[in-house]
Design a protein around this motif. Structure first.
Motif, PDB file in Angstrom:
ATOM      1  N   VAL A   1       0.843  -1.204   0.000  1.00 58.49           N
ATOM      2  CA  VAL A   1       0.000   0.000   0.000  1.00 58.49           C
ATOM      3  C   VAL A   1       0.876   1.252   0.000  1.00 58.49           C
ATOM      4  O   VAL A   1       0.602   2.212  -0.729  1.00 58.49           O
ATOM      5  CB  VAL A   1      -0.987  -0.003   1.201  1.00 58.49           C
TER       6      VAL A   1
ATOM      7  N   LEU B   1       0.278   3.827  -3.097  1.00 53.93           N
ATOM      8  CA  LEU B   1      -0.189   5.202  -2.862  1.00 53.93           C
ATOM      9  C   LEU B   1       0.639   6.228  -3.649  1.00 53.93           C
ATOM     10  O   LEU B   1       0.161   7.342  -3.900  1.00 53.93           O
ATOM     11  CB  LEU B   1      -0.135   5.539  -1.364  1.00 53.93           C
TER      12      LEU B   1
ATOM     13  N   ILE C   1      -8.495  -3.287   4.788  1.00 61.95           N
ATOM     14  CA  ILE C   1      -7.688  -2.549   3.806  1.00 61.95           C
ATOM     15  C   ILE C   1      -8.571  -2.089   2.651  1.00 61.95           C
ATOM     16  O   ILE C   1      -8.451  -0.958   2.160  1.00 61.95           O
ATOM     17  CB  ILE C   1      -6.521  -3.433   3.311  1.00 61.95           C
TER      18      ILE C   1
ATOM     19  N   ASP D   1     -10.529   0.953   3.943  1.00 59.25           N
ATOM     20  CA  ASP D   1      -9.691   2.117   4.280  1.00 59.25           C
ATOM     21  C   ASP D   1      -9.053   2.745   3.043  1.00 59.25           C
ATOM     22  O   ASP D   1      -8.816   3.954   3.025  1.00 59.25           O
ATOM     23  CB  ASP D   1      -8.582   1.719   5.264  1.00 59.25           C
ATOM     24  N   TYR D   2      -8.760   1.937   2.027  1.00 62.66           N
ATOM     25  CA  TYR D   2      -8.000   2.461   0.877  1.00 62.66           C
ATOM     26  C   TYR D   2      -8.789   2.460  -0.426  1.00 62.66           C
ATOM     27  O   TYR D   2      -8.215   2.708  -1.491  1.00 62.66           O
ATOM     28  CB  TYR D   2      -6.659   1.714   0.741  1.00 62.66           C
TER      29      TYR D   2
ATOM     30  N   ASP E   1      -8.472   5.590  -2.308  1.00 59.13           N
ATOM     31  CA  ASP E   1      -7.170   5.710  -2.994  1.00 59.13           C
ATOM     32  C   ASP E   1      -7.066   4.773  -4.196  1.00 59.13           C
ATOM     33  O   ASP E   1      -5.979   4.634  -4.780  1.00 59.13           O
ATOM     34  CB  ASP E   1      -6.040   5.383  -1.997  1.00 59.13           C
TER      35      ASP E   1
ATOM     36  N   ILE F   1      -7.167   1.528  -4.285  1.00 56.76           N
ATOM     37  CA  ILE F   1      -6.441   0.275  -4.043  1.00 56.76           C
ATOM     38  C   ILE F   1      -7.480  -0.818  -3.769  1.00 56.76           C
ATOM     39  O   ILE F   1      -8.365  -0.648  -2.933  1.00 56.76           O
ATOM     40  CB  ILE F   1      -5.442   0.425  -2.873  1.00 56.76           C
TER      41      ILE F   1
END
Ligand SMILES: NC(=O)c1ccc[n+]([C@@H]2O[C@H](COP(=O)([O-])OP(=O)(O)OC[C@H]3O[C@@H](n4cnc5c(N)ncnc54)[C@H](O)[C@@H]3O)[C@@H](O)[C@H]2O)c1
Length: 258
Positions: free
Chosen positions: A130, A134, A178, A181-182, A185, A187
């Motif tokens: 990650v 990012l 994950i 949370d991402y 972004d 991901i």
């Protein structure tokens, strides 16, 4: 027909044997440049080393000795991949071990070993991937994809294998965490939970009670093959699976449906 992973850079832990080896070979066959890691290059099932097979088939790859339980190993490995191949599109956190013991028989050292490889190893792989993803520009709507190996025995109990079952439940959990949370972004993070897949040294006597349990619980008239799991991993690593995140793809011949 165009290959599903053409041009992608994919890292696979525990890539020397079994399911990780099949995933690495399938990724390479679909056009990915593969970064393989393990604590040994020798396949448990015998045969040629995974990187040799990748290259013989015309693929591009690298191998690094990485103990996933050590942050320094994983950190350096992902750094090397990016220096060599320019980015990291996919990581498969596949390396795992087990103790084969119920609670009372499990020593603290066994607990820590299983948690070190299966849980801390997955944390290390996810976190370092990650961090890298990012920094990357999105390609086909995603900055990168994570695939974690869970197990049907992270959902239903693992007969007399407490630490393993707990670690696999953790693999499915960290995947969801994950993914959520991402997601902003771009991901993508999913897990694959295999049922019983025949891996390891051929001819090594397998625990008859465990094999009998696996055959009884698997409705499909055979047990799993590493390629069954690799096929699922190719799909989740590809641009065909973009709105799928936080999911746990069960590949178990119907075990959990019964
Ligand atoms: N085989 C099954 O029936 C089954 C079922 C459910 C889930 N799984 C999961 O699939 C994954 C692969 O299983 P498999 O049967 O192919 O296992 P395997 O034992 O055949 O291969 C595991 C690989 O991981 C490597 N490894 C072990 N410790 C390591 C460490 N500290 N750092 C780096 N590499 C390490 C080993 O050297 C080996 O090459 C595991 O996550 C396992 O929990 C397997």
């Amino acid at each position: 027909m165009s290959r599903l992973l053409e041009g992608k850079v994919a890292a696979v832990t525990g890539a020397s044997s079994g399911i990780g080896r099949a995933i690495a070979l399938s990724f390479a066959a679909e056009g990915a440049r593969v970064a393989l890691s393990d604590i040994t290059t020798e396949p448990k099932e015998g045969g040629e080393q995974t990187l040799d097979l990748v290259r013989q088939a015309g693929g591009d790859g690298m191998y690094t000795r990485v103990d996933v339980s050590l942050w320094a190993d994983v950190d350096a490995w992902i750094g090397d991949i990016v220096r060599e191949f320019g980015r990291l599109d996919v990581i498969v956190n596949n390396a795992a071990t087990y103790s084969g013991t119920a609670l009372v028989e499990t020593t603290s050292a066994q607990w820590e070993e299983v948690m070190g490889v299966n849980m801390t190893g997955m944390f290390n792989g996810c976190k370092r991937a990650v961090q890298q993803m990012l920094t990357q520009e999105p390609v086909a709507e995603s900055r990168g994809r994570i695939i974690n190996l869970g197990s049907q025995q992270g959902i239903v109990t693992s007969p007399r294998d407490t630490a393993y079952g707990v670690s696999k439940a953790g693999a499915i959990y960290i995947t969801r965490q994950i993914a959520v949370d991402y997601a902003k972004d771009l991901i993508i993070c999913n897990s694959i939970s295999p049922g019983k897949v025949v891996t390891g040294k051929p001819g090594l006597p397998m625990d008859p009670a465990l094999m009998e349990n696996a055959r009884r619980r698997t409705p499909w008239p055979r047990l799993g093959r590493p390629q069954d799991i690799a096929n699922a991993a190719v799909f989740l690593a590809s641009d065909r699976a973009t709105f799928i995140t936080g999911s746990n793809l069960v590949v178990d011949g119907g075990w959990l449906a019964g």
